[in-house]
Design an enzyme around this catalytic site. Structure first.
Site, PDB file in Angstrom:
ATOM      1  N   GLU A 175      -2.021   2.351  -0.234  1.00  0.00           N
ATOM      2  CA  GLU A 175      -2.900   3.452   0.191  1.00  0.00           C
ATOM      3  C   GLU A 175      -4.139   3.531  -0.705  1.00  0.00           C
ATOM      4  O   GLU A 175      -4.476   4.575  -1.271  1.00  0.00           O
ATOM      5  CB  GLU A 175      -2.122   4.774   0.210  1.00  0.00           C
ATOM      6  CG  GLU A 175      -1.010   4.755   1.247  1.00  0.00           C
ATOM      7  CD  GLU A 175      -0.273   6.080   1.382  1.00  0.00           C
ATOM      8  OE1 GLU A 175      -0.491   6.975   0.535  1.00  0.00           O
ATOM      9  OE2 GLU A 175       0.526   6.229   2.337  1.00  0.00           O
ATOM     10  N   GLU A 368       4.432   2.449   6.430  1.00  0.00           N
ATOM     11  CA  GLU A 368       5.020   3.772   6.211  1.00  0.00           C
ATOM     12  C   GLU A 368       4.822   4.603   7.468  1.00  0.00           C
ATOM     13  O   GLU A 368       3.742   4.608   8.061  1.00  0.00           O
ATOM     14  CB  GLU A 368       4.382   4.498   5.019  1.00  0.00           C
ATOM     15  CG  GLU A 368       4.717   3.914   3.663  1.00  0.00           C
ATOM     16  CD  GLU A 368       4.200   4.765   2.521  1.00  0.00           C
ATOM     17  OE1 GLU A 368       4.106   6.013   2.688  1.00  0.00           O
ATOM     18  OE2 GLU A 368       3.879   4.206   1.460  1.00  0.00           O
TER      19      GLU A 368
END
Length: 486
Positions: A175, A368
């Site tokens: 991320e 995710e």
């Protein structure tokens, strides 16, 4: 109308975790402290000067000691892939050592061997959020300092040389596009965020673009067959109203959200960003050689977290202190939200898969995606603890059906590794109460519990989805009637 199963043969149905969330053993066998070890609570709640008692991440859920029994559970679940991370500080405790820590290297050798013995493909994040060595954060200001790129390169070379014959899929960072929102946890930048100007924020971006391409270059030199990506957190952004101004705002925000992926995939800064840098007169240390490196070494696939979508409104300035995985501070009145304020939008997954496919024409990984809830276990008919989590089953089924539709639309998807395989310490809260997994772990925020693992109802459901290569998703009535007999 019966939906068609579009999941290809060999699709990597999997699940995910990361080192600091579940390994524990934070200071054993030569491991040094990472940023997560001085962030005992949520990622926005500040840090302690040194690691202190009370940080749940220090013990986590003892995967370091229990990995064999846990991997056996992963195999019973039927996982085709498991995404995890290597803890940088197990390999180089402070990040600056001349030689790596052999005990740390051996642990991951053993872990990958265990996974492969069950036919589970490891997908490895080189550096997950919170896992930058604390020494590099405190003494170098993390990735605000180009010297850290050199330490990162040495670490990358060490682990790729060691594991390239065991691990095919690598993720350089986790991320990476949230470093402006949480510079310490994401990028190891210890400087007070209030003193960081736009030039410094952008320099951190650039340094991590360089590090990403350096990692790809190193990996391809060692083994050209390796596949490299870098994860972001993204989702579609809808105009709040049909007004053209809102649609234009949604376009601008989508473009900004995809900035990191654009650079990773295209190997160059987009025109609008170059224009912005010039107009703001940002003071940056960027060389022609670095730009060429970024151009020459791009990702093989696009990997990202998908949790929700966002909405855009013209004239709205988002100054909310929102969770990093929430796309926008505005609320979409058409969507329900979970207890953390995250909007629930399975169709948005199909939407973003198609956006990414049309924009990059690269394979994709959903690394995710999932459902978290405060859960209390109950006894089943055998007196064993479990969780009756039909809400997780329904949620993941909805997401996977939209993923299936996106594959039917033409998107090439390699893997789906939901967050998460088992309950562990949440990054955003630093607690156990936010439970994500198919496996309940008997451990609590007050540090009580046996650490025993118990299968939730969703465990058997996901096992059936995997063993049928997705066929089990397509009849909800049969699924629930069968599950009620378990």
């Amino acid at each position: 109308m019966v939906e068609r199963n579009n999941f290809p043969d060999g699709f990597l149905f999997g699940s995910a975790a990361a080192a600091y969330h579940f390994e524990g053993a934070w200071d054993r066998d030569g491991k040094g402290p990472a940023v997560a070890d001085v962030v005992p609570n949520g990622t926005r709640q500040g840090r302690t000067k040194h690691p202190e008692p009370g940080n749940l991440k220090h013990r986590a859920i003892e995967f370091y000691d229990r990995y064999k029994e846990d991997v056996a559970l992963f195999a019973e679940l039927g996982l085709k892939a498991f995404r995890t991370s290597i803890a940088w500080t197990r390999i180089y405790p402070n990040g600056i050592e001349e030689e790596p820590n052999e005990a740390g290297l051996q642990f991951y050798d053993d872990l990958f061997d265990e996974l492969l013995s069950y036919g589970i493909e490891p997908i490895v994040t080189i550096t997950h959020s919170g896992e930058i060595p604390l020494y590099l954060a405190d003494h170098y200001n993390g990735f605000a300092n180009k010297k850290v790129i050199e330490y990162y390169k040495k670490y990358v070379r060490t682990i790729i040389e060691r594991y390239h014959h065991k691990v095919k899929y690598w993720l350089t960072f986790n991320e990476v596009n949230i470093s402006d929102e949480m510079p310490l946890f994401s990028a190891g930048v210890t400087q007070d965020p209030s003193t960081m100007d736009e030039s410094l924020h952008f320099q951190v971006f650039h340094n991590r673009f360089v590090a990403n391409s350096e990692a790809i270059k190193i990996a391809k030199e060692i083994n050209p067959e390796l596949q490299l990506g870098c994860t972001t957190t993204i989702g579609p952004i809808y105009p709040l109203t049909p007004k053209p101004e809102d649609a234009l705002q949604a376009f601008f925000e989508t473009r900004e959200m995809l900035f990191f992926t654009d650079v990773h995939a295209f190997g160059e800064y987009p025109d609008y960003k170059i224009k912005e840098v010039k107009e703001k007169n940002l003071q940056l240390d960027i060389t022609k050689e670095e730009l060429q490196l970024i151009k020459d070494h791009t990702v093989d696939f696009v990997a990202y977290s998908y949790y929700n979508s966002g909405v855009a409104r013209h004239g709205y300035e988002d100054i909310s202190d929102k969770d990093v995985n929430v796309i926008s501070g505005l609320r979409n009145p058409e969507l329900e939200e979970n207890e953390w304020g995250w909007k629930i939008d399975p169709i948005g997954l199909r939407h973003i898969l198609n956006i990414v496919h049309d924009r990059y024409h690269l394979p994709q990984m959903i690394v995710e995606n999932g459902f978290s809830k405060i859960e209390e276990p109950e006894e089943d008919e055998n007196g064993e603890l479990t969780v009756i989590d039909d809400y997780r089953i329904d949620s993941l089924r909805d997401y996977l059906l939209e993923l299936n539709k996106a594959i039917g639309d033409g998107a090439e998807v390699i893997a789906y590794t939901n967050w998460a395989v088992m309950d562990f310490v949440s990054g955003s809260t630093g607690k156990m109460e936010k439970r994500w997994g198919f496996i309940f772990v008997d451990y609590y925020d007050d540090m009580t519990g046996t650490m025993k693992r118990y299968k939730k109802k969703s465990f058997d459901w996901y096992r059936k989805v995997i063993e049928s290569n997705g066929d089990y998703l397509f009849n909800k009535e049969i699924i629930h009637s069968e599950d009620e007999q378990l």
